[in-house]
Every structure is written in C-alpha cells, then in structure tokens.
Design a protein around this motif. Sequence first.
Motif, PDB file in Angstrom:
ATOM      1  N   THR A  65      79.303   4.439  43.100  1.00 29.85           N
ATOM      2  CA  THR A  65      78.583   4.216  44.359  1.00 29.85           C
ATOM      3  C   THR A  65      79.382   4.738  45.546  1.00 29.85           C
ATOM      4  O   THR A  65      78.839   5.396  46.441  1.00 29.85           O
ATOM      5  N   GLU A  84      71.407   8.468  55.534  1.00 26.64           N
ATOM      6  CA  GLU A  84      72.768   8.079  55.161  1.00 26.64           C
ATOM      7  C   GLU A  84      73.614   9.309  54.876  1.00 26.64           C
ATOM      8  O   GLU A  84      74.753   9.422  55.345  1.00 26.64           O
ATOM      9  N   HIS A  85      73.062  10.254  54.116  1.00 27.25           N
ATOM     10  CA  HIS A  85      73.845  11.452  53.799  1.00 27.25           C
ATOM     11  C   HIS A  85      74.028  12.335  55.031  1.00 27.25           C
ATOM     12  O   HIS A  85      75.089  12.954  55.202  1.00 27.25           O
ATOM     13  N   TRP A 121      66.923   1.025  51.548  1.00 29.05           N
ATOM     14  CA  TRP A 121      67.371   2.317  50.995  1.00 29.05           C
ATOM     15  C   TRP A 121      66.384   2.848  49.963  1.00 29.05           C
ATOM     16  O   TRP A 121      66.283   4.060  49.772  1.00 29.05           O
ATOM     17  N   GLY A 148      67.714   7.266  52.681  1.00 27.47           N
ATOM     18  CA  GLY A 148      68.755   7.927  51.903  1.00 27.47           C
ATOM     19  C   GLY A 148      69.180   9.239  52.522  1.00 27.47           C
ATOM     20  O   GLY A 148      70.366   9.578  52.560  1.00 27.47           O
ATOM     21  N   VAL A 153      78.003   7.679  48.050  1.00 33.30           N
ATOM     22  CA  VAL A 153      77.677   7.299  49.422  1.00 33.30           C
ATOM     23  C   VAL A 153      78.618   7.923  50.443  1.00 33.30           C
ATOM     24  O   VAL A 153      78.203   8.258  51.564  1.00 33.30           O
ATOM     25  N   VAL A 179      71.068   8.249  46.816  1.00 32.09           N
ATOM     26  CA  VAL A 179      71.213   7.029  47.612  1.00 32.09           C
ATOM     27  C   VAL A 179      69.992   6.139  47.422  1.00 32.09           C
ATOM     28  O   VAL A 179      70.106   4.913  47.272  1.00 32.09           O
TER      29      VAL A 179
END
Length: 538
Positions: free
Chosen positions: A138, A385-386, A370, A382, A142, A355
């Motif tokens: 994870t 987040e990236h 998410w 997701g 992430v 994600v």
Amino acid sequence: MSKFFAPRVTTHGSDSPIAHESLPNYKDGGDTPHYDSDVGRIENAREAKRQIGVPSAVLLIVNRVIGTGIFATPGTILALSGSVGLSLFIWVAGMLIAAAGTAVYLEFGTAIPKNGGEKNYLEYVFRKPKFLTTGLYTGYVVLLGWASGNSVIFGEYILHAANVEVNRWNQRGVGLACITTAFLIHGLALKWGIRLQNFLGVVKIIIILIIVVAGWVALAGHVKLDEKPHNFNNAFEGTTGSAYGVVTALYNVIWSYIGYSNANYALSETKNPVRTLKIAAPLAIGVISVLYMLVNIAYFAAVPKEEILSSGRLVAASLFRNVFGGTAERALSVFVALSAFGNVLSVIFSQGRLVQELGREGILPFSRFWASNRPFNAPLAGLFEHWLVSVIVMLAPPPGDAYNFILNVISYPLAIVNTFVAAGLLHLYINRKAWNWHPPISATLPVVVFFLFSNIYLVIAPFVPPEEGQNVYENLPYWIHCVVGFGIIFAGGVYWVIWAVILPKIGKYELVRETVIDNIDGWERNVFFRRPLSELSG
C-alpha cells in the motif's frame, strides 16, 4: 460500491498455486464458484467482461513501456558509463533483466490469472506476519509519483520546441500543466481520455520508427554536419565502469522498460488469460527490445559523443537536427512531448485504478471515498491522490536534479519489490511439493535466480560511494533515492502497524480478509472486514 453476493467467504490457508484461495466452494480444481442458483449468471457475467485479446494485451504493455526513457536517458547512460561500447552493453543488460522479469511475471500471471499483478503474488507467498505484505505494498502504491518523470520531460521538450530556455520553474510549470490536464481528462471524460491515450500510443511508435530510419540515413553518411560521427570507432574509449555508475545507468534502462508486467494487472479482463499472456508479454518485450537497440544505434550514428553528453535529455532533438534540420528538430520535439503526455495519461489512470482498488478492498482509510466512481463514472479520488503525490515529487527536488531523482526514486523501490517477487518464486520452486506449485508456464530456475540477483545488486550497489564526477545529482547526495525508496516501503510498514495491529486492539475487533463476488459482473475481490471479538467469543 457494487452490491456483493452473500455469503462472505473467509480466505485463509489454501495451498493452491492458482490463487483459488480467494474463491468459494471449488470442486476438482476448477475455476467456477459453486453457488448453485447463480453459477450460470455469474460465470456469463464474468466472461462478458473479458474483452482483452492478444493485440490489446500487447498494446497495454507497449503503451506503458515506451514513454520518455528511450528519448531522455541515453545521454545520462553514456555519461555514467563513459563510453559508447559500455553504454550499449548496459542497454543489453537492462534488456536481459527486463526479459527475465517478463518470464517471472509470466509464470506468476498464468498461475494466478486475475487483476492485481505483484500484489497478488506477494500476498500469496508472504503470509506472515498477517497482512504485512498488504500494508507494505500500500505504501509502495500510494506514495510513488510515477507520472511525474514524464511530466518533467514533456515540459523540457515543449520548451525546446518553442525555443525557450529551460529553467527550473518553466519546465516544472509546463509539467504541472501536463499532469493536471491528464488528471482532468481521465477524471471528467474517461472515454475521451482512453481514446486520446490510444492515439498517442500510436504517435510514440511512429516517432520510434522515424528515429530508426534516421539512424539508417546517418549510417549512410547523410547528416547535416561537417563530419560524420565516429562513435563506433574505439567504442570503449573512456570507459569508467564504477559500480555506482553502472547501477545508476541500469536504473535509467530499467526506467525505460517499466511496464513489462502491465498486462498482469488486467488478467480478470483478459480472454483466455493464460494463452493471451503467454503470447503477448514475450512478443511486446521482444519488439520493444529490438526497437530500443536500433534507436540507440541511431543516436550514436547521428550525434557525436560530445554532443550527446552536452545535450542531456534532449538527445532525440539533437538527432532530428543533425539528420533533418532545425525545423524538423522543433516539430519532432513536439511529437516527443506528445509521446510523454500519452505516457502520463496511461500511468496516472493505471495508478489511479490501483488506489481505487485499495479503497474497494477496505485497506485505505475512508475506503468508500477512494473506491467511488462518482460523480463522472471515473476513479476521480484515486486519480487525484496520484496527481497530488506526483506534483509533490515533481516540485520538490532542486534545479537540475528533478528528472534523475524522480527516475531513481521510482526505479529503486521497484527493484526492492522485484527482489521479493523473485525470492517468492524461488521459495515456491524449492518447496514445490509443499505448495503444490505446478503453473502452466515456468520461468525456469536459472532465470529466476538471475532476476533475483540482478535486483539484489540494484538494491545494494547504489550505497557504494561514486567516484569523482560520477554522482548523477548536482545538489543532492548520491544515496538520496535509496533512503527515500526504503522510506516509502517503511511507511507502508508503519501503516500496517496502525491499521492491522493497533486499531484492532483499540477497537476490539479482528481484521479479516474475505472474498466477495460482485453480484453484477461476477468478479471476485479480496475485501477486509472488521469482525468484533465478541462474535468470536460467542
């Protein structure tokens, strides 16, 4: 989230090498879950989702692998190796490592033919401490800004095409616009994003072929220079060969090959996954390897060694100028930038999906957020987040070091992961009977051992201090990417302690991984649930 078919099925302790530990009520080693009333509907729904054939699987790998590495790294590799001859040998070494990695992932993929890639393989082999592998992976997913490197190169080539001097902020500003555009396209208009991504995949292949043809033209002596380059005379003159230089150069090559396992992430969506992967993975990597070697020969045929060293990441632009002239140089620099943009589109979408899957499995906090596809039927959370992690990674390094730092900080943790993937497969070989490990395809013991020791070398060698002038960074310490890489893995371990050890004790529950089957499309996935300890005692 989708509604799931009851009952929940706890998934611990199977010895099946085909990952049937994640499916309920298997009979005779088959691959159909026996919920009698819904078997036909679930199986039909599952098969209807299998849309990827051999051509699509090949393109999945080709589009992911061919990014900016082949356009941007040859100058750095030459500088680190010191000579044309050693530089070419390093490309061959990287090609062999990628081929061995393809074989290893091919064996795991045909044994465990479902979405998820190395996460499935590591979780299958390394089961103790409980769920530690999931926590470590994870952190790896992430915290790595995979899309940042190609965003930086997009900025550099666009500015070069516009005849604007590249500095720290205009390069990263254009790169920020690149990754933000990719995020918005995939987040707001998913179908158009995929279409654009596929179109740019064709563009990058065309650029590669143009470079190869340009190399043939240069070898025939048709270059716009006073004197034809003589890089193949005394090819090993200037060889340095330090451990740090060779391994850092190898990271550049491996960066150019990242994605050889890309088809493994979509095996649940692949028609006849064992046969398809068996054909597609070797074919894609074989074609890419040949093209990469031809491109390197083209660079050395058209650009003098000193110019390659001074051009940095713009060696492709130098080739265009020397063979086709200044106007073609700027035009084709735009196409290289478009190739980089296509790779950013591909990477941010695939990482955004990873994600999202972690959210769907209940691994991340606020998992529903998410996991959601709202409001635009796309993994917007997701993707965001990236995007955020990539922007931080892109903007943090000092001037001159951004691209090399990003390249190394992504390649280094990958070497750590691949070390454990290879070690896991070696463990299965040694204990084949106990694990009942008989996959459809075998990478063979020598290949697995070669891949294992290659990655161990890639993990250890960067800690050896470089010789004077060999540090790939201008302002950063030579070991910075190693520390950050281990920090990313360690962060996943810290998350595991909180998520799987401390919080269950505080909340008086047991964390249980179960398999649920989607009631709509028939897909199964591992999902984590909190089971109150009172239920166990009762």
